[in-house]
Design a protein around this motif. Structure first.
Motif, mmCIF file in Angstrom:
data_model
loop_
_atom_site.group_PDB
_atom_site.id
_atom_site.type_symbol
_atom_site.label_atom_id
_atom_site.label_comp_id
_atom_site.label_asym_id
_atom_site.label_seq_id
_atom_site.Cartn_x
_atom_site.Cartn_y
_atom_site.Cartn_z
ATOM 1 N N LEU A 133 0.832 -1.207 0.000
ATOM 2 C CA LEU A 133 0.000 0.000 0.000
ATOM 3 C C LEU A 133 0.866 1.257 0.000
ATOM 4 C CD1 LEU A 133 -2.755 -1.183 2.494
ATOM 5 C CD2 LEU A 133 -3.052 -0.745 0.046
ATOM 6 N N GLY A 134 2.026 1.188 0.659
ATOM 7 C CA GLY A 134 2.959 2.306 0.598
ATOM 8 C C GLY A 134 3.499 2.515 -0.802
ATOM 9 N N ASN A 135 3.815 1.416 -1.479
ATOM 10 C CA ASN A 135 4.266 1.501 -2.867
ATOM 11 C C ASN A 135 3.207 2.136 -3.758
ATOM 12 O OD1 ASN A 135 4.106 -0.005 -5.694
ATOM 13 N ND2 ASN A 135 6.262 0.052 -5.140
ATOM 14 N N LYS A 136 1.948 1.722 -3.572
ATOM 15 C CA LYS A 136 0.863 2.291 -4.380
ATOM 16 C C LYS A 136 0.695 3.775 -4.091
ATOM 17 C CE LYS A 136 -2.725 2.143 -7.164
ATOM 18 N NZ LYS A 136 -3.463 3.381 -6.875
ATOM 19 N N ALA A 137 0.838 4.180 -2.835
ATOM 20 C CA ALA A 137 0.739 5.600 -2.500
ATOM 21 C C ALA A 137 1.850 6.399 -3.178
ATOM 22 C CB ALA A 137 0.785 5.788 -0.983
ATOM 23 N N CYS A 138 3.059 5.839 -3.229
ATOM 24 C CA CYS A 138 4.154 6.501 -3.946
ATOM 25 C C CYS A 138 3.806 6.652 -5.421
ATOM 26 C CB CYS A 138 5.443 5.702 -3.802
ATOM 27 S SG CYS A 138 6.231 5.785 -2.176
ATOM 28 N N ARG A 139 3.246 5.610 -6.005
ATOM 29 C CA ARG A 139 2.855 5.667 -7.418
ATOM 30 C C ARG A 139 1.722 6.665 -7.645
ATOM 31 N NH1 ARG A 139 1.910 -0.560 -7.691
ATOM 32 N NH2 ARG A 139 0.615 -0.039 -9.486
ATOM 33 N N ASP A 140 0.956 6.946 -6.616
ATOM 34 C CA ASP A 140 -0.120 7.938 -6.704
ATOM 35 C C ASP A 140 0.366 9.336 -6.360
ATOM 36 O OD1 ASP A 140 -1.937 6.004 -7.431
ATOM 37 O OD2 ASP A 140 -2.710 5.701 -5.408
ATOM 38 N N ASN A 141 1.678 9.523 -6.351
ATOM 39 C CA ASN A 141 2.289 10.837 -6.126
ATOM 40 C C ASN A 141 2.100 11.328 -4.690
ATOM 41 O OD1 ASN A 141 3.889 12.942 -7.089
ATOM 42 N ND2 ASN A 141 2.114 14.221 -7.589
ATOM 43 N N ARG A 142 2.110 10.394 -3.736
ATOM 44 C CA ARG A 142 2.022 10.751 -2.328
ATOM 45 C C ARG A 142 3.340 10.428 -1.629
ATOM 46 N NH1 ARG A 142 -3.768 8.774 -2.796
ATOM 47 N NH2 ARG A 142 -5.040 10.571 -2.221
ATOM 48 N N SER A 143 3.672 11.210 -0.614
ATOM 49 C CA SER A 143 4.899 10.965 0.145
ATOM 50 C C SER A 143 4.633 9.906 1.207
ATOM 51 C CB SER A 143 5.393 12.255 0.801
ATOM 52 O OG SER A 143 4.400 12.805 1.649
ATOM 53 N N VAL A 144 5.605 8.998 1.360
ATOM 54 C CA VAL A 144 5.460 7.848 2.252
ATOM 55 C C VAL A 144 6.751 7.692 3.046
ATOM 56 C CG1 VAL A 144 5.071 5.345 2.373
ATOM 57 C CG2 VAL A 144 3.922 6.703 0.601
ATOM 58 N N LEU A 145 6.618 7.232 4.301
ATOM 59 C CA LEU A 145 7.794 6.923 5.118
ATOM 60 C C LEU A 145 7.499 5.691 5.957
ATOM 61 C CD1 LEU A 145 10.643 7.698 6.019
ATOM 62 C CD2 LEU A 145 9.598 9.117 7.810
#
Length: 247
Positions: free
Chosen positions: A119-131
């Motif tokens: 889900l973090g990977n998908k958020a990155c692909r959706d142009n969102r910052s993840v940590l």
């Protein structure tokens, strides 16, 4: 082929995707068959694609996800309590836009960290910052940061990412400093950002884990009441699968 002066101009302007596309079209002999609008569309698409890839690479590098996982590889066949409709909704990502949280609980080895990473990977692909953060190491780092002046900066970094992943929550009780830091992080994020928490402990044991009742009430109020929940069960996937297999 002699170097075309347009290539120099494109590189000088930092338009490396357009320059590569220009060179590929010229070398492929397709230039004469394309109209001006088609030329421009191809160059712009290649430039946009290159920039998207670079942004994604930077987001994934910053996220430091525990595993290379993608939502397309989620295994729904192994019985472990996955709700396909809930996962479909989570993959779409609107819950992050709504600043909701996600709690993933279950025994060791059932894929909690893998799902969080996917889900973090998908958020990155959706142009969102993840940590991504492992909870035991995070609070150790924050304790050390108090002594070298980095503490406030680390808290700000944890507060501003669109999606923060707390992995391995509940492996050990929290001390007073960790309770304080956790509340500060969640207070900064509440109603503004989203958080994923993975834990081997069920949510009804988290209050005792936090320790101090006042802090526990405040932390859980900011974390649980607006959260989606995934409660996994079943045998450990590590016993039957290789590390690179999907989960």
């Amino acid at each position: 082929m002699l170097k075309h002066p347009t290539l120099d101009q494109l590189y000088a302007l930092g338009l490396h995707g357009m320059a590569k596309a220009f060179a590929d079209i010229e070398a492929g002999g397709d230039a004469a068959s394309l109209g001006h609008a088609e030329w421009l569309a191809l160059l712009l698409e290649r430039e946009a694609s290159l920039r998207r890839d670079k942004r994604l690479s930077k987001r994934l590098q910053y996220a430091k996800l525990r595993q290379q996982a993608c939502v397309e590889d989620i295994d729904y066949r192994t019985p472990r309590g996955l709700d396909r409709s809930l996962l479909t909704m989570l993959v779409e990502g609107q819950w992050i836009g709504d600043h909701a949280n996600l709690l993933i609980c279950g025994p060791s080895g059932v894929g909690k960290s893998w799902l969080a990473s996917a889900l973090g990977n998908k958020a990155c692909r959706d142009n969102r910052s993840v940590l991504y953060q492992r909870v035991p190491r995070l609070f150790t780092d924050l304790a050390l940061a108090r002594g070298d002046g980095r503490h406030s900066r680390l808290l700000r970094a944890l507060g501003r990412v669109d999606l923060l992943i707390f992995d391995d929550w509940g492996l050990e009780p929290l001390d007073a400093a960790a309770r304080h830091d956790l509340l500060e992080i969640l207070e900064d994020r509440y109603g503004r950002r989203s958080t994923i928490v993975t834990s081997q402990l069920p949510v009804d044991q988290w209050h005792a884990l936090i320790g101090d009742p006042t802090y526990a009430d405040a932390v859980l109020d900011r974390l649980v009441h607006n959260a989606h929940r995934i409660d996994l069960n079943g045998e450990s996937l590590r016993r039957t699968r290789k590390p690179d297999r999907k989960a």
